[in-house]
Write a protein that holds these residues in place. Sequence first.
Motif, short mmCIF file in Angstrom:
data_model
loop_
_atom_site.label_atom_id
_atom_site.label_comp_id
_atom_site.label_asym_id
_atom_site.label_seq_id
_atom_site.Cartn_x
_atom_site.Cartn_y
_atom_site.Cartn_z
N VAL A 61 47.63 -2.86 58.55
CA VAL A 61 46.38 -2.31 59.10
C VAL A 61 46.41 -2.28 60.63
CG1 VAL A 61 45.06 -3.06 57.10
CG2 VAL A 61 45.15 -4.52 59.12
N GLY A 62 47.17 -3.20 61.25
CA GLY A 62 47.26 -3.21 62.71
C GLY A 62 47.95 -1.96 63.24
N PHE A 64 48.27 0.86 61.60
CA PHE A 64 47.38 1.97 61.25
C PHE A 64 46.26 2.09 62.28
CE2 PHE A 64 45.55 4.00 57.11
CZ PHE A 64 45.54 5.22 57.75
N CYS A 65 45.73 0.93 62.70
CA CYS A 65 44.65 0.89 63.69
C CYS A 65 45.09 1.50 65.02
CB CYS A 65 44.24 -0.57 63.89
SG CYS A 65 43.20 -0.87 65.33
N LEU A 66 46.29 1.14 65.48
CA LEU A 66 46.79 1.69 66.74
C LEU A 66 46.99 3.19 66.67
CD1 LEU A 66 49.43 -0.96 67.92
CD2 LEU A 66 47.16 -0.50 68.90
N CYS A 67 47.49 3.66 65.53
CA CYS A 67 47.69 5.11 65.36
C CYS A 67 46.37 5.85 65.47
CB CYS A 67 48.35 5.38 64.00
SG CYS A 67 50.07 4.86 63.89
N ILE A 68 45.32 5.28 64.89
CA ILE A 68 44.00 5.92 64.95
C ILE A 68 43.47 5.91 66.38
CG2 ILE A 68 41.60 5.72 64.21
CD1 ILE A 68 42.68 4.59 61.54
N LEU A 69 43.61 4.77 67.07
CA LEU A 69 43.11 4.67 68.44
C LEU A 69 43.83 5.63 69.39
CD1 LEU A 69 42.61 0.81 68.88
CD2 LEU A 69 40.83 2.56 68.76
N VAL A 86 39.84 5.95 59.18
CA VAL A 86 39.31 4.61 59.39
C VAL A 86 38.83 4.02 58.07
CG1 VAL A 86 37.49 3.25 60.48
CG2 VAL A 86 38.68 5.01 61.78
N LYS A 87 38.16 4.84 57.26
CA LYS A 87 37.68 4.34 55.97
C LYS A 87 38.84 3.90 55.09
CE LYS A 87 34.14 6.27 53.90
NZ LYS A 87 33.20 7.25 53.31
N THR A 88 39.95 4.61 55.17
CA THR A 88 41.13 4.21 54.40
C THR A 88 41.64 2.86 54.87
OG1 THR A 88 41.78 6.52 54.09
CG2 THR A 88 43.49 4.85 53.78
N ASN A 89 41.72 2.68 56.19
CA ASN A 89 42.21 1.42 56.75
C ASN A 89 41.27 0.27 56.42
OD1 ASN A 89 44.29 0.16 58.12
ND2 ASN A 89 43.36 0.40 60.14
N VAL A 90 39.97 0.52 56.54
CA VAL A 90 38.98 -0.51 56.23
C VAL A 90 38.97 -0.83 54.73
CG1 VAL A 90 36.50 -1.01 56.18
CG2 VAL A 90 37.54 -0.02 58.23
N ALA A 91 39.22 0.17 53.90
CA ALA A 91 39.28 -0.06 52.45
C ALA A 91 40.44 -1.00 52.10
CB ALA A 91 39.43 1.26 51.71
N ILE A 92 41.57 -0.82 52.78
CA ILE A 92 42.72 -1.73 52.57
C ILE A 92 42.32 -3.15 52.94
CG2 ILE A 92 45.05 -2.32 53.34
CD1 ILE A 92 45.50 0.71 53.81
N LEU A 144 42.25 -4.58 65.53
CA LEU A 144 43.29 -4.98 66.46
C LEU A 144 43.55 -6.48 66.38
CD1 LEU A 144 42.41 -3.01 69.73
CD2 LEU A 144 44.45 -2.72 68.33
N ALA A 145 42.52 -7.23 66.01
CA ALA A 145 42.62 -8.69 65.93
C ALA A 145 43.68 -9.14 64.94
CB ALA A 145 41.26 -9.28 65.54
N GLU A 146 44.02 -8.27 63.98
CA GLU A 146 44.99 -8.66 62.95
C GLU A 146 46.38 -8.91 63.52
OE1 GLU A 146 44.33 -9.46 59.90
OE2 GLU A 146 42.21 -8.99 60.22
N PHE A 147 46.67 -8.40 64.70
CA PHE A 147 48.00 -8.60 65.29
C PHE A 147 48.26 -10.07 65.63
CE2 PHE A 147 48.04 -3.96 66.27
CZ PHE A 147 49.25 -3.67 65.66
N SER A 148 47.24 -10.90 65.67
CA SER A 148 47.45 -12.32 65.95
C SER A 148 47.87 -13.09 64.70
CB SER A 148 46.16 -12.94 66.51
OG SER A 148 45.13 -12.91 65.55
N THR A 149 47.68 -12.50 63.53
CA THR A 149 47.94 -13.21 62.27
C THR A 149 49.39 -13.64 62.08
OG1 THR A 149 46.07 -12.11 61.20
CG2 THR A 149 47.76 -13.04 59.75
N PRO A 150 50.39 -12.78 62.34
CA PRO A 150 51.78 -13.21 62.11
C PRO A 150 52.15 -14.49 62.84
CG PRO A 150 51.71 -10.83 62.42
CD PRO A 150 50.34 -11.35 62.71
#
Length: 259
Positions: A61-62, A64-69, A86-92, A144-150
């Motif tokens: 999703v991270g 995907f998020c950057l591609c949308i931005l 965005v709805k697709t990304n949020v649905a995931i 974007l916050a998801e990039f901190s997860t790894p």
Amino acid sequence: MDPFSQLILTISVTSFLTFQWLFHRVSPWMSMRISRGFLGLTDKQKVEWNSTVSTFHALLVGIFCLCILFFDDAVNEDPVGDPTLVKTNVAITTGYLISLLLIFYYWKAIGDKFFVVHHLTALYAYYYVLGEGMLPYFANFRLLAEFSTPCVNQWFFEVLGYPKSSRPNMANGVAMAVVFFMVRIAVMPVYYSRMYAVYGTEAFYLVPWGGRVAWICSSICLDIMNIMWMHKIARGCYKVLRSARQSKAVAPQENGKTD
């Protein structure tokens, strides 16, 4: 617009089932073949270990998020209008968050009240994105916050026997603090300045009262927790670096005494 279209529901359900499969099947199977230390973990540690499938979600999703931005001009120009990608990304992400209901089943192993509040708050806000097609720019920006997860998931260095002062642990600690700050704290001025720019406009009043509450209150709630976590991460990183520095200072002195 029909709320919760069949496509969005299908993506959310598929996401839920996929992350359940990754948690219960794929992660244990791969872990036993990649790391011998996995077999020596307790049942509680194995549950925590397998929960790191969130890394896969974060990267998916991270990116995907950057591609949308960067490339979705429609979303960037109209932060309140109807989204598609965005709805697709949020649905995931929604399917993934719902799959985390397993927290309640494994509460003793991975339960955390702030973690639950964080995810329920996000789900409340995502309802308006998926059901009403509102606030796509802001929903996507939060991902974007998801990039901190790894980096956060690399806690298992210690479980495998690496001391806190080891290079892998120290490198990951510094990376976690830096990335967490960049994607959750440093972006706040950008996020809230865009929110302020929309506040009070005609587009703002097109969002129903419940959607505005979900947008503003969930943003503040999530960022309060982000600041709390950033404080803990920064303190932990500082302690590890200071301990390593003190160990290096003591080592030459001890060598000098033995010579």
